[in-house]
Design a protein around this motif. Sequence first.
Motif, PDB file in Angstrom:
ATOM      1  N   ALA A 130       0.827  -1.200   0.000  1.00 59.59           N
ATOM      2  CA  ALA A 130       0.000   0.000   0.000  1.00 59.59           C
ATOM      3  C   ALA A 130       0.867   1.259   0.000  1.00 59.59           C
ATOM      4  O   ALA A 130       0.592   2.224  -0.719  1.00 59.59           O
ATOM      5  N   LYS A 131       1.938   1.226   0.794  1.00 56.26           N
ATOM      6  CA  LYS A 131       2.844   2.378   0.856  1.00 56.26           C
ATOM      7  C   LYS A 131       3.544   2.584  -0.496  1.00 56.26           C
ATOM      8  O   LYS A 131       3.677   3.716  -0.974  1.00 56.26           O
ATOM      9  N   ALA A 132       3.948   1.499  -1.135  1.00 57.39           N
ATOM     10  CA  ALA A 132       4.591   1.599  -2.444  1.00 57.39           C
ATOM     11  C   ALA A 132       3.613   2.137  -3.483  1.00 57.39           C
ATOM     12  O   ALA A 132       3.984   2.941  -4.344  1.00 57.39           O
ATOM     13  N   LEU A 133       2.345   1.716  -3.404  1.00 60.79           N
ATOM     14  CA  LEU A 133       1.331   2.196  -4.335  1.00 60.79           C
ATOM     15  C   LEU A 133       1.096   3.691  -4.159  1.00 60.79           C
ATOM     16  O   LEU A 133       0.996   4.427  -5.143  1.00 60.79           O
ATOM     17  N   GLU A 134       1.028   4.145  -2.906  1.00 63.49           N
ATOM     18  CA  GLU A 134       0.852   5.576  -2.647  1.00 63.49           C
ATOM     19  C   GLU A 134       2.036   6.376  -3.189  1.00 63.49           C
ATOM     20  O   GLU A 134       1.857   7.437  -3.783  1.00 63.49           O
ATOM     21  N   ALA A 135       3.246   5.875  -2.972  1.00 66.24           N
ATOM     22  CA  ALA A 135       4.441   6.563  -3.471  1.00 66.24           C
ATOM     23  C   ALA A 135       4.418   6.618  -4.996  1.00 66.24           C
ATOM     24  O   ALA A 135       4.759   7.651  -5.594  1.00 66.24           O
ATOM     25  N   LYS A 137       1.733   6.549  -6.908  1.00 61.69           N
ATOM     26  CA  LYS A 137       0.697   7.508  -7.313  1.00 61.69           C
ATOM     27  C   LYS A 137       1.224   8.942  -7.211  1.00 61.69           C
ATOM     28  O   LYS A 137       0.956   9.764  -8.081  1.00 61.69           O
ATOM     29  N   ALA A 138       1.964   9.240  -6.141  1.00 58.88           N
ATOM     30  CA  ALA A 138       2.513  10.585  -5.978  1.00 58.88           C
ATOM     31  C   ALA A 138       3.502  10.911  -7.096  1.00 58.88           C
ATOM     32  O   ALA A 138       3.486  12.020  -7.648  1.00 58.88           O
ATOM     33  N   VAL A 139       4.335   9.948  -7.443  1.00 61.01           N
ATOM     34  CA  VAL A 139       5.308  10.162  -8.515  1.00 61.01           C
ATOM     35  C   VAL A 139       4.587  10.367  -9.847  1.00 61.01           C
ATOM     36  O   VAL A 139       4.931  11.271 -10.629  1.00 61.01           O
TER      37      VAL A 139
END
Length: 182
Positions: A130-135, A137-139
């Motif tokens: 989930a944290k990798a997905l959020e990162a 998405k931000a990128v």
Amino acid sequence: MPVKIRLQRHGKKGKPFYSIVAADARAKRDGKFLEKLGTYNPNTNPATIELNVDGAVKWLQNGAQPTDTARAILSYKGAMLKNHLAGGVRKGALTEEQAEAKFTAWLEEKAGKVTAKEEGLAKASADAKAKALEAEKAVNEARANAAKEAQAALEAEKAAAEAEAAATEEGAEETTEENTAE
């Protein structure tokens, strides 16, 4: 004949897989053995251990000495406890039913701990995803914003170039009109 309960290494380089065996202490590590008691796969998390507990207890009662790693595995699966309880039954400190009840209670408690660890690992893995997905998405959002800004700058540049070209055309027309007027 001195008997040891030990591990036989199988698998390829960097990916070990072990068989838990009762073997003559003088036999080679991966050589002849008396009985295969189970398997141990340290490549999974948590490690996968399949063990014939009753067979291991039989060998322990007959005097087989486990190696350090094998002792840890036997202890983890409850063979050492079952051997200890069997000794209590032989001495008359416990009845067979009491020993069996203690062993099953211990197995249930151990199963609960293993399940809790597996759930914790699964949760940690899901959190990391989930944290990798959020990162990511931000990128991607930052990349999209940068592309929009670049597109806007390019359009502004084109508009300025067109305005400049139009101004130079008007200036050129005025100079030609002045030249024809003279």
